[in-house]
Scaffold this active site. Sequence first.
Site, PDB file in Angstrom:
ATOM      1  N   PHE A 164       0.945  -1.416   0.067  1.00 25.56           N
ATOM      2  CA  PHE A 164       0.364  -0.034   0.040  1.00 25.56           C
ATOM      3  C   PHE A 164       1.085   1.087   0.036  1.00 25.56           C
ATOM      4  O   PHE A 164       0.456   2.246  -0.447  1.00 25.56           O
ATOM      5  CB  PHE A 164      -0.898   0.075   1.180  1.00 25.56           C
ATOM      6  CG  PHE A 164      -0.240   0.431   2.443  1.00 25.56           C
ATOM      7  CD1 PHE A 164       0.099   1.448   2.413  1.00 25.56           C
ATOM      8  CD2 PHE A 164      -0.286  -0.952   3.365  1.00 25.56           C
ATOM      9  CE1 PHE A 164       0.686   2.140   3.895  1.00 25.56           C
ATOM     10  CE2 PHE A 164       0.689   0.031   4.443  1.00 25.56           C
ATOM     11  CZ  PHE A 164       0.675   1.459   4.941  1.00 25.56           C
ATOM     12  N   LYS A 188      -1.255  -7.280  -9.304  1.00 27.15           N
ATOM     13  CA  LYS A 188      -2.586  -7.094  -7.709  1.00 27.15           C
ATOM     14  C   LYS A 188      -1.819  -6.605  -7.347  1.00 27.15           C
ATOM     15  O   LYS A 188      -0.545  -6.537  -6.066  1.00 27.15           O
ATOM     16  CB  LYS A 188      -2.453  -8.758  -7.094  1.00 27.15           C
ATOM     17  CG  LYS A 188      -3.451  -9.647  -6.604  1.00 27.15           C
ATOM     18  CD  LYS A 188      -4.222  -8.246  -5.280  1.00 27.15           C
ATOM     19  CE  LYS A 188      -2.600  -7.891  -4.254  1.00 27.15           C
ATOM     20  NZ  LYS A 188      -3.586  -7.344  -3.688  1.00 27.15           N
ATOM     21  N   GLU A 191      -5.065  -4.058  -1.671  1.00 29.38           N
ATOM     22  CA  GLU A 191      -6.314  -3.117  -1.846  1.00 29.38           C
ATOM     23  C   GLU A 191      -6.981  -2.009  -0.990  1.00 29.38           C
ATOM     24  O   GLU A 191      -7.643  -1.110  -0.996  1.00 29.38           O
ATOM     25  CB  GLU A 191      -7.200  -4.584  -1.344  1.00 29.38           C
ATOM     26  CG  GLU A 191      -7.351  -5.119   0.168  1.00 29.38           C
ATOM     27  CD  GLU A 191      -5.994  -5.936   0.180  1.00 29.38           C
ATOM     28  OE1 GLU A 191      -4.877  -5.865  -0.158  1.00 29.38           O
ATOM     29  OE2 GLU A 191      -5.925  -6.891   1.307  1.00 29.38           O
ATOM     30  N   SER A 241       5.526  -7.216   3.183  1.00 32.65           N
ATOM     31  CA  SER A 241       5.908  -6.768   4.500  1.00 32.65           C
ATOM     32  C   SER A 241       6.655  -8.290   4.913  1.00 32.65           C
ATOM     33  O   SER A 241       6.906  -9.184   4.364  1.00 32.65           O
ATOM     34  CB  SER A 241       5.338  -7.036   6.126  1.00 32.65           C
ATOM     35  OG  SER A 241       3.777  -8.911   5.814  1.00 32.65           O
ATOM     36  N   CYS A 296       9.552   1.665   3.411  1.00 35.92           N
ATOM     37  CA  CYS A 296      10.070   0.586   3.631  1.00 35.92           C
ATOM     38  C   CYS A 296      11.849   1.397   4.103  1.00 35.92           C
ATOM     39  O   CYS A 296      12.848   0.559   4.407  1.00 35.92           O
ATOM     40  CB  CYS A 296      10.645  -0.169   3.042  1.00 35.92           C
ATOM     41  SG  CYS A 296      11.478   0.658   1.219  1.00 35.92           S
ATOM     42  N   GLU A 396       8.978  -4.101  13.126  1.00 36.53           N
ATOM     43  CA  GLU A 396       8.891  -3.112  11.886  1.00 36.53           C
ATOM     44  C   GLU A 396       7.449  -2.425  12.406  1.00 36.53           C
ATOM     45  O   GLU A 396       6.779  -3.049  12.495  1.00 36.53           O
ATOM     46  CB  GLU A 396       9.107  -3.811  10.941  1.00 36.53           C
ATOM     47  CG  GLU A 396       8.863  -2.425  10.064  1.00 36.53           C
ATOM     48  CD  GLU A 396       8.748  -3.228   7.802  1.00 36.53           C
ATOM     49  OE1 GLU A 396       8.455  -4.107   7.579  1.00 36.53           O
ATOM     50  OE2 GLU A 396       8.890  -2.326   7.290  1.00 36.53           O
TER      51      GLU A 396
HETATM   52  P1  NAD Z   1       1.899  -6.512   3.087  1.00 35.10           P
HETATM   53  O1  NAD Z   1       2.956  -7.271   3.322  1.00 35.10           O
HETATM   54  O2  NAD Z   1       0.638  -6.645   4.500  1.00 35.10           O
HETATM   55  O3  NAD Z   1       0.588  -6.396   1.682  1.00 35.10           O
HETATM   56  C1  NAD Z   1       1.307  -6.995   0.594  1.00 35.10           C
HETATM   57  C2  NAD Z   1       0.652  -7.322  -0.999  1.00 35.10           C
HETATM   58  O4  NAD Z   1       0.662  -8.808  -0.148  1.00 35.10           O
HETATM   59  C3  NAD Z   1      -0.542  -6.729  -0.778  1.00 35.10           C
HETATM   60  O5  NAD Z   1      -1.011  -6.889  -2.095  1.00 35.10           O
HETATM   61  C4  NAD Z   1      -1.457  -7.223   0.554  1.00 35.10           C
HETATM   62  O6  NAD Z   1      -2.912  -8.120  -1.070  1.00 35.10           O
HETATM   63  C5  NAD Z   1      -0.945  -8.961   0.069  1.00 35.10           C
HETATM   64  N1  NAD Z   1      -1.012  -9.733   1.071  1.00 35.10           N
HETATM   65  C6  NAD Z   1      -1.611  -9.402   1.963  1.00 35.10           C
HETATM   66  N2  NAD Z   1      -1.638 -10.111   2.998  1.00 35.10           N
HETATM   67  C7  NAD Z   1      -1.512 -11.242   2.610  1.00 35.10           C
HETATM   68  C8  NAD Z   1      -1.723 -12.855   2.873  1.00 35.10           C
HETATM   69  N3  NAD Z   1      -2.008 -13.552   3.459  1.00 35.10           N
HETATM   70  N4  NAD Z   1      -1.350 -14.062   1.531  1.00 35.10           N
HETATM   71  C9  NAD Z   1      -0.741 -13.204   0.271  1.00 35.10           C
HETATM   72  N5  NAD Z   1      -0.857 -12.023   0.492  1.00 35.10           N
HETATM   73  C10 NAD Z   1      -0.727 -10.743   0.561  1.00 35.10           C
HETATM   74  O7  NAD Z   1       2.379  -5.407   3.393  1.00 35.10           O
HETATM   75  P2  NAD Z   1       1.496  -3.571   3.295  1.00 35.10           P
HETATM   76  O8  NAD Z   1       1.136  -3.535   4.572  1.00 35.10           O
HETATM   77  O9  NAD Z   1       1.346  -3.335   1.994  1.00 35.10           O
HETATM   78  O10 NAD Z   1       2.775  -2.228   3.128  1.00 35.10           O
HETATM   79  C11 NAD Z   1       4.132  -2.388   4.000  1.00 35.10           C
HETATM   80  C12 NAD Z   1       5.069  -3.767   3.980  1.00 35.10           C
HETATM   81  O11 NAD Z   1       6.189  -3.295   2.914  1.00 35.10           O
HETATM   82  C13 NAD Z   1       6.253  -3.150   4.908  1.00 35.10           C
HETATM   83  O12 NAD Z   1       6.772  -4.415   5.644  1.00 35.10           O
HETATM   84  C14 NAD Z   1       7.332  -2.615   4.102  1.00 35.10           C
HETATM   85  O13 NAD Z   1       8.500  -2.457   4.898  1.00 35.10           O
HETATM   86  C15 NAD Z   1       6.914  -3.252   2.928  1.00 35.10           C
HETATM   87  N6  NAD Z   1       7.985  -2.912   1.635  1.00 35.10           N
HETATM   88  C16 NAD Z   1       9.228  -2.827   1.228  1.00 35.10           C
HETATM   89  C17 NAD Z   1       9.405  -2.216   0.384  1.00 35.10           C
HETATM   90  C18 NAD Z   1      10.931  -2.944   0.055  1.00 35.10           C
HETATM   91  O14 NAD Z   1      11.331  -2.883  -0.598  1.00 35.10           O
HETATM   92  N7  NAD Z   1      11.472  -3.851   0.533  1.00 35.10           N
HETATM   93  C19 NAD Z   1       9.318  -0.946  -0.469  1.00 35.10           C
HETATM   94  C20 NAD Z   1       8.125  -1.066  -0.021  1.00 35.10           C
HETATM   95  C21 NAD Z   1       7.471  -1.410   0.856  1.00 35.10           C
END
Ligand code: NAD
Length: 511
Positions: A164, A188, A191, A241, A296, A396
């Site tokens: 997000f 994808k 959401e 994450s 991040c 985090e």
């Molecule tokens: P998230 O892991 O909750 O979601 C990321 C994606 O995974 C979304 O599209 C979501 O719909 C999907 N998802 C969520 N739960 C899932 C599940 N149980 N099974 C399968 N797919 C699932 O992350 P977020 O809250 O949207 O974003 C923040 C996180 O992203 C932070 O941890 C941040 O550090 C990380 N991030 C990392 C980078 C990087 O380059 N390393 C860059 C941006 C964000």
Amino acid sequence: MTTTTTTHGSSGLPVLEHYVGGAASAGTSTRTGPVYDPALGEQTKSVRLASAGDVDAAVAVAKAAFAGPRGWGSSSTAKRQQVMFAFRELVNARKDELAAILTSEHGKVLSDAAGEVARGLEVVEFACGMPHLTKGSYSENVSTDVDVYSLKQALGVVGVISPFNFPAMVPMWFFPIAIATGNTVVLKPSEKDPSVANWMAELLTEAGLPDGVFNVVHGDKEAVDALLVHPDVAAISFVGSTPIARYVYETGTSHGKRVQALGGAKNHMLVLPDADLDLVADAAVNAGFGSAGERCMAVSVVLAIDSIADEVVARVRDRMGKLVTGDGRGSADMGPLITAAHRDKVAGYLDVATTDGADLVVDGREVVPDGAADGFWLGPTLLDKVPTTSTVYTDEIFGPVLSVVRVASYDEGLALINGSPYGNGTAIFTNDGGAARRFQREVEVGMVGINVPIPVPVAYHSFGGWKASLFGDAKAYGTHGVDFFTREKAVTSRWPDPSHGGINLGFPQNE
Ligand code: NAD
């Protein structure tokens, strides 16, 4: 824009649909998720949440768009380049519109949203130079009358799953390179702020991209799982994450896919006594509270050597007093958090911090926001003397919470950074070139800043962390991105010659 992608749901709110084959598509699923304007604290629309069948349909469209002599996989380098250039021009001309959509669903302030779009565009510009990056190599006459050359070819259908916090930039880390190398894409997006994805898809269509080359399927775990196991999806680029990144990597690779899964972070900034402390304080505030800490690459821990720690805390606190938290469409410095639940989770860490013995120097729960009463607000928060055993230090948090940890020496600071399970970004602040050089060599982190707090590499280098911040071998964009979205083929060729070699069952040797 996006008028073709919404219909009205039973709540009276618009429903954002998938974008498949160059048009809006409702799919078969009746499930939807709420989309909020975080600064208002109001649901503004719903987003369709795909079933596995909907993902299957989108992959089938992407597969058909790739295949055959007229498919995208066989399109000319010139055509791909023309589309990328046109897309770059269109986004550039309408970047304010994109930033406004982004702010309305993510909450980050408009200038920050514009910065995100600009960093995404860098990768589009990089992809415009794809002919040079994919031209392969040729060795003439490696053996008598035999030439060897290598080609880079597209993989097929690739999936991109994004978080997000950068709804425009993170997809742009991947799809320009995937498309410019001849792949077709199913994105994808998160959401939580999904509209930007449809906007970009429509603009790609306007830029001349054939239908079905870039598709957007909205959804949650069900859609992600369907992509991860789909036999026609060749590769997955994921950002999110760490627990989900690990899951995506393990599931995708066990289903035969090439996977790059970028995970979470806990970024430390090490401040040595000889550093310029005004530069340090500015950097800590900018990198700690920009985008409400939902980056991040945010700095979440300042490691201050004891002798200067009081001064660092004082200067950071002074600057925090001038920050305005509020609606990103106004003059605020920092916007709301993404959802009420996330705001409450982040705020919960402040009680943990005091219980664990940290000093709560600035309490963001006391913020008076310049915005609607129901916005998902939490002001910038400063914690000092945070124990490294506290979950405030180890987790985090992903919010506007900056922790100061006092250390006795460079070595103690370095050991903390290298002891972290994450290895995304880090920075050292010092005027000692020797210390900085030692740090860049010794620190176990993928992206390092020297007097630079958010060292996000430019598009022609590659972005990615170490350890639990990246699962897989390939980082995002740059030459890693090109390699990730292509597979190399080495051709050994001999054209008929009046002479011939005769029968020889030995292993081929070069003569
Ligand atoms: P998230 O892991 O909750 O979601 C990321 C994606 O995974 C979304 O599209 C979501 O719909 C999907 N998802 C969520 N739960 C899932 C599940 N149980 N099974 C399968 N797919 C699932 O992350 P977020 O809250 O949207 O974003 C923040 C996180 O992203 C932070 O941890 C941040 O550090 C990380 N991030 C990392 C980078 C990087 O380059 N390393 C860059 C941006 C964000």
